[in-house]
Design an enzyme around this catalytic site. Sequence first.
Site, PDB file in Angstrom:
ATOM      1  CG  ASP A  17      14.500 -14.235 -18.799  1.00 41.35           C
ATOM      2  OD1 ASP A  17      14.418 -13.259 -18.645  1.00 41.35           O
ATOM      3  OD2 ASP A  17      14.821 -14.841 -19.951  1.00 41.35           O
ATOM      4  CB  SER A  18      10.510 -12.894 -19.981  1.00 38.45           C
ATOM      5  OG  SER A  18      11.806 -12.840 -20.990  1.00 38.45           O
ATOM      6  CE1 TYR A  49       7.780 -11.332 -18.272  1.00 33.48           C
ATOM      7  CE2 TYR A  49       9.561 -10.831 -16.647  1.00 33.48           C
ATOM      8  CZ  TYR A  49       8.397 -11.500 -17.108  1.00 33.48           C
ATOM      9  OH  TYR A  49       7.878 -12.431 -16.156  1.00 33.48           O
ATOM     10  CB  CYS A  80      15.037 -11.336 -16.143  1.00 35.35           C
ATOM     11  SG  CYS A  80      13.977 -10.096 -17.315  1.00 35.35           S
ATOM     12  CG  ASN A  81      20.372  -8.013 -18.123  1.00 41.39           C
ATOM     13  OD1 ASN A  81      21.447  -7.928 -17.830  1.00 41.39           O
ATOM     14  ND2 ASN A  81      20.596  -9.277 -18.641  1.00 41.39           N
ATOM     15  CD  GLU A 160      11.452 -16.803 -25.442  1.00 47.86           C
ATOM     16  OE1 GLU A 160      10.862 -17.868 -25.676  1.00 47.86           O
ATOM     17  OE2 GLU A 160      12.113 -16.726 -24.427  1.00 47.86           O
ATOM     18  CB  CYS A 192      19.119  -8.882 -22.918  1.00 56.27           C
ATOM     19  SG  CYS A 192      17.692 -10.029 -23.192  1.00 56.27           S
ATOM     20  CG  HIS A 194      15.935 -13.814 -24.353  1.00 57.88           C
ATOM     21  ND1 HIS A 194      15.681 -13.495 -22.993  1.00 57.88           N
ATOM     22  CD2 HIS A 194      14.981 -14.772 -24.956  1.00 57.88           C
ATOM     23  CE1 HIS A 194      14.216 -14.037 -22.958  1.00 57.88           C
ATOM     24  NE2 HIS A 194      14.167 -14.844 -23.952  1.00 57.88           N
TER      25      HIS A 194
HETATM   26  N1  DGL Z   1      15.831 -12.118 -20.843  1.00 58.72           N
HETATM   27  C1  DGL Z   1      15.479 -10.887 -20.396  1.00 58.72           C
HETATM   28  C2  DGL Z   1      16.525  -9.658 -20.023  1.00 58.72           C
HETATM   29  O1  DGL Z   1      17.485 -10.113 -19.836  1.00 58.72           O
HETATM   30  C3  DGL Z   1      14.115 -10.539 -20.710  1.00 58.72           C
HETATM   31  C4  DGL Z   1      14.034 -10.149 -22.073  1.00 58.72           C
HETATM   32  C5  DGL Z   1      12.404  -9.987 -22.782  1.00 58.72           C
HETATM   33  O2  DGL Z   1      11.666 -10.773 -22.248  1.00 58.72           O
HETATM   34  O3  DGL Z   1      12.296  -8.772 -23.392  1.00 58.72           O
HETATM   35  O4  DGL Z   1      15.976  -8.803 -20.007  1.00 58.72           O
END
Ligand code: DGL
Length: 273
Positions: A17-18, A49, A80-81, A160, A192, A194
């Site tokens: 993931d990011s 991301y 990561c979505n 984060e 997402c 996160h």
């Molecule tokens: N956790 C990631 C997602 O599911 C990336 C979120 C990000 O880095 O903006 O999209």
Amino acid sequence: MSVVSYDLNKSPIGIFDSGIGGLTVVKAIQAALPFERIVYFGDTARVPYGPKSQVAIRKYAADDTAILMRYQPKMIIVACNTVSALALDVVEKSCGHIPVIGVLKAGASMAVQVTKNQRIGVIGTQATICSNAYACAINELDADIEVISQACPLFVPLAEEGFVNHPATKLVAEHYLADLRKENIDTLVLGCTHYPILRQVIGETVGSGIRIIDSAEAVALKTSELLTESAMLNRSQKASVPHLLVSDLPQKFSNLYQLFMGSEQPDVDLVEV
Ligand code: DGL
């Protein structure tokens, strides 16, 4: 045809993931498959991301996959979505023969199974929501479902920072979710990885009675099915700690890992992207 020369059963599951978001997937995999080895990469140098262009996200996806491939994984989970929505094909191409599972389809199919009134809300990063990938995946399964989407970009930095129950998170959630609350949805997809970190605040803000879908659980189920069907489960009965890699600030990642996973403070290796 590529020849696999290592023991697939003992090989790790590669997850990326990011940043820390993918740890929600690590947690779900550990619960479902406690004897699997895991190598996790968080691209902490380039998080978030979600506000980036498709070109950048596709490059990151290729880089992240290349890092995990050094560890000869038996499969890759795109936790990561944003990458699942915009660059799953890049990951599939970069890892050749091994299976790839993305969080997005798993979450979409779980939401379709759960909704009763055919009205599903989806929250995610700017890139995921703009791609319309969730609405497409949901409507591919059931064309009659109404999908109401909302980008919530500030949720990623709040997660984060570890602002799990912070008043700032509540304020931001009120702002983003106000319109969704008027839409009579019965299901909300946390699109997402996160966002499950902020699940309590998100749940309180949308109100009880709305079923919240965390794609991490859906992906863990899918992974378990895939490894069982392809006879790739690790036969060892010993649980091991995940091998953690990041592209920046390993100490910060280690602190957050301890907070979210409720574990000892882990070792985290720094890798270059
Ligand atoms: N956790 C990631 C997602 O599911 C990336 C979120 C990000 O880095 O903006 O999209």
